[in-house]
Design a protein around this motif. Structure first.
Motif, mmCIF file in Angstrom:
data_model
loop_
_atom_site.group_PDB
_atom_site.id
_atom_site.type_symbol
_atom_site.label_atom_id
_atom_site.label_comp_id
_atom_site.label_asym_id
_atom_site.label_seq_id
_atom_site.Cartn_x
_atom_site.Cartn_y
_atom_site.Cartn_z
ATOM 1 N N SER A 128 16.291 -20.870 -26.122
ATOM 2 C CA SER A 128 16.972 -19.832 -25.345
ATOM 3 C C SER A 128 17.944 -19.073 -26.248
ATOM 4 C CB SER A 128 17.732 -20.460 -24.179
ATOM 5 O OG SER A 128 18.835 -21.203 -24.663
ATOM 6 N N GLU A 129 18.276 -17.868 -25.844
ATOM 7 C CA GLU A 129 19.229 -17.058 -26.622
ATOM 8 C C GLU A 129 20.557 -17.795 -26.768
ATOM 9 O OE1 GLU A 129 20.913 -14.354 -28.978
ATOM 10 O OE2 GLU A 129 18.807 -14.373 -28.413
ATOM 11 N N GLN A 130 20.993 -18.485 -25.714
ATOM 12 C CA GLN A 130 22.260 -19.227 -25.779
ATOM 13 C C GLN A 130 22.208 -20.310 -26.841
ATOM 14 O OE1 GLN A 130 22.909 -20.581 -21.753
ATOM 15 N NE2 GLN A 130 24.497 -19.038 -21.446
ATOM 16 N N CYS A 131 21.134 -21.082 -26.872
ATOM 17 C CA CYS A 131 21.014 -22.145 -27.869
ATOM 18 C C CYS A 131 20.959 -21.558 -29.282
ATOM 19 C CB CYS A 131 19.765 -23.004 -27.628
ATOM 20 S SG CYS A 131 20.057 -24.417 -26.557
ATOM 21 N N ARG A 132 20.175 -20.503 -29.460
ATOM 22 C CA ARG A 132 20.091 -19.883 -30.797
ATOM 23 C C ARG A 132 21.467 -19.402 -31.233
ATOM 24 N NH1 ARG A 132 15.408 -17.191 -28.715
ATOM 25 N NH2 ARG A 132 16.580 -15.245 -28.710
ATOM 26 N N GLN A 133 22.185 -18.750 -30.342
ATOM 27 C CA GLN A 133 23.513 -18.224 -30.672
ATOM 28 C C GLN A 133 24.464 -19.368 -31.028
ATOM 29 O OE1 GLN A 133 25.635 -16.471 -27.390
ATOM 30 N NE2 GLN A 133 26.745 -15.085 -28.731
ATOM 31 N N ARG A 134 24.456 -20.416 -30.215
ATOM 32 C CA ARG A 134 25.361 -21.551 -30.461
ATOM 33 C C ARG A 134 25.049 -22.225 -31.785
ATOM 34 N NH1 ARG A 134 25.226 -23.195 -24.171
ATOM 35 N NH2 ARG A 134 26.857 -21.731 -23.572
ATOM 36 N N LEU A 135 23.780 -22.448 -32.070
ATOM 37 C CA LEU A 135 23.422 -23.106 -33.320
ATOM 38 C C LEU A 135 23.789 -22.239 -34.524
ATOM 39 C CD1 LEU A 135 20.024 -24.790 -32.406
ATOM 40 C CD2 LEU A 135 22.248 -25.879 -32.730
ATOM 41 N N LEU A 168 20.148 -28.994 -30.400
ATOM 42 C CA LEU A 168 19.471 -29.601 -31.551
ATOM 43 C C LEU A 168 18.319 -30.489 -31.090
ATOM 44 C CD1 LEU A 168 22.453 -30.493 -33.904
ATOM 45 C CD2 LEU A 168 20.693 -28.765 -34.285
ATOM 46 N N GLY A 169 18.511 -31.177 -29.972
ATOM 47 C CA GLY A 169 17.423 -31.997 -29.422
ATOM 48 C C GLY A 169 16.217 -31.142 -29.053
ATOM 49 N N ARG A 170 16.485 -30.009 -28.415
ATOM 50 C CA ARG A 170 15.391 -29.093 -28.062
ATOM 51 C C ARG A 170 14.707 -28.559 -29.325
ATOM 52 N NH1 ARG A 170 19.364 -26.577 -24.112
ATOM 53 N NH2 ARG A 170 19.096 -27.887 -22.285
ATOM 54 N N LEU A 171 15.510 -28.247 -30.350
ATOM 55 C CA LEU A 171 14.944 -27.755 -31.607
ATOM 56 C C LEU A 171 14.079 -28.840 -32.257
ATOM 57 C CD1 LEU A 171 14.734 -25.526 -33.725
ATOM 58 C CD2 LEU A 171 16.856 -26.405 -34.745
ATOM 59 N N ARG A 172 14.542 -30.083 -32.236
ATOM 60 C CA ARG A 172 13.737 -31.184 -32.794
ATOM 61 C C ARG A 172 12.410 -31.320 -32.037
ATOM 62 N NH1 ARG A 172 18.530 -34.029 -32.486
ATOM 63 N NH2 ARG A 172 19.620 -34.001 -34.461
ATOM 64 N N GLU A 173 12.484 -31.240 -30.705
ATOM 65 C CA GLU A 173 11.260 -31.330 -29.897
ATOM 66 C C GLU A 173 10.281 -30.225 -30.271
ATOM 67 O OE1 GLU A 173 12.206 -31.088 -25.746
ATOM 68 O OE2 GLU A 173 13.442 -32.907 -25.804
ATOM 69 N N ARG A 174 10.774 -28.998 -30.316
ATOM 70 C CA ARG A 174 9.900 -27.851 -30.603
ATOM 71 C C ARG A 174 9.354 -27.940 -32.025
ATOM 72 N NH1 ARG A 174 12.617 -24.102 -26.899
ATOM 73 N NH2 ARG A 174 12.264 -25.110 -24.906
ATOM 74 N N ALA A 175 10.196 -28.365 -32.972
ATOM 75 C CA ALA A 175 9.729 -28.510 -34.348
ATOM 76 C C ALA A 175 8.677 -29.615 -34.429
ATOM 77 C CB ALA A 175 10.904 -28.806 -35.278
ATOM 78 N N GLY A 176 8.900 -30.697 -33.686
ATOM 79 C CA GLY A 176 7.925 -31.783 -33.659
ATOM 80 C C GLY A 176 6.595 -31.338 -33.079
ATOM 81 N N LEU A 177 6.628 -30.547 -32.008
ATOM 82 C CA LEU A 177 5.404 -30.019 -31.416
ATOM 83 C C LEU A 177 4.670 -29.097 -32.382
ATOM 84 C CD1 LEU A 177 6.618 -29.271 -27.781
ATOM 85 C CD2 LEU A 177 5.095 -31.108 -28.531
ATOM 86 N N ALA A 178 5.440 -28.454 -33.258
ATOM 87 C CA ALA A 178 4.844 -27.546 -34.242
ATOM 88 C C ALA A 178 4.365 -28.305 -35.477
ATOM 89 C CB ALA A 178 5.844 -26.472 -34.634
ATOM 90 N N GLY A 179 4.506 -29.652 -35.459
ATOM 91 C CA GLY A 179 4.008 -30.456 -36.567
ATOM 92 C C GLY A 179 5.048 -30.777 -37.622
#
Length: 186
Positions: A128-135, A168-179
């Motif tokens: 989400s835009e909020q997560c991207r901005q916060r990170l 960061l948890g969501r980013l890890r999940e998405r990165a994991g799904l992307a391999g």
């Protein structure tokens, strides 16, 4: 538990209080070490030395509310010490290991790093835009204080850490799904 109570409890040998302090401020120390572009081993040494210095000075911290600044300053000084130490340690031609190629060096390592970074950026773009901005705000160099983050993102200081962890948890999940897996399996 507030920082004052945690410091007092840790000074009295309370392991849970110490663990809470480490959990609360470890990411700050790691971000400072990474901002100085230290190797993983050197960054780990800096973080560990900073915690050791806190142990040595637990009873001398006069204003516990300023602990994050004290830790940040100590970590920066340790980073600079580590960099100076690294400048003095220069290998000579007499050591036989220099003839061997470095493991993981060369074109393959650069391509793998580039591919990993591209995958990570694609995973970040799915948040989400909020997560991207916060990170982006939290990972700035030099790292901003929680008060600065609070003002920039218009959010309570107490929400910053948990929100960062969720993002960061969501980013890890998405990165994991992307391999893209993590090295430590976490």
């Amino acid at each position: 538990m507030d920082t004052t109570a945690l410091l007092e409890s840790a000074a009295n040998g309370d392991q849970a209080a110490w663990d809470t302090l480490v959990d609360r401020f470890a990411s700050l120390l790691w971000s400072i070490a990474r901002a100085h572009r230290l190797s993983d081993a050197d960054a780990a040494d800096v973080v560990q030395t900073t915690w050791l210095k806190l142990v040595e000075n637990l009873g001398r911290i006069k204003d516990p509310d300023r602990l994050p600044g004290w830790l940040a300053t100590t970590a920066r000084h340790e980073c600079l010490r580590q960099i100076r130490r690294g400048d003095r340690e220069r290998p000579t031609d007499e050591e036989p290991w220099q003839a061997e190629p470095a493991p993981g060096s060369g074109v393959d390592a650069a391509l793998l790093l580039e591919e990993r970074n591209a995958t990570l950026w694609r995973a970040l773009a799915t948040l989400s835009e909020q997560c991207r901005q916060r990170l982006r705000v939290l990972m700035a160099t030099p790292p901003p204080s929680y008060a600065e983050v609070s003002a920039a993102l218009d959010m309570p200081v107490g929400s910053i850490g948990p929100t960062r962890q969720r993002c960061l948890g969501r980013l890890r999940e998405r990165a994991g799904l992307a391999g893209l897996g993590t090295e430590d399996g976490a």
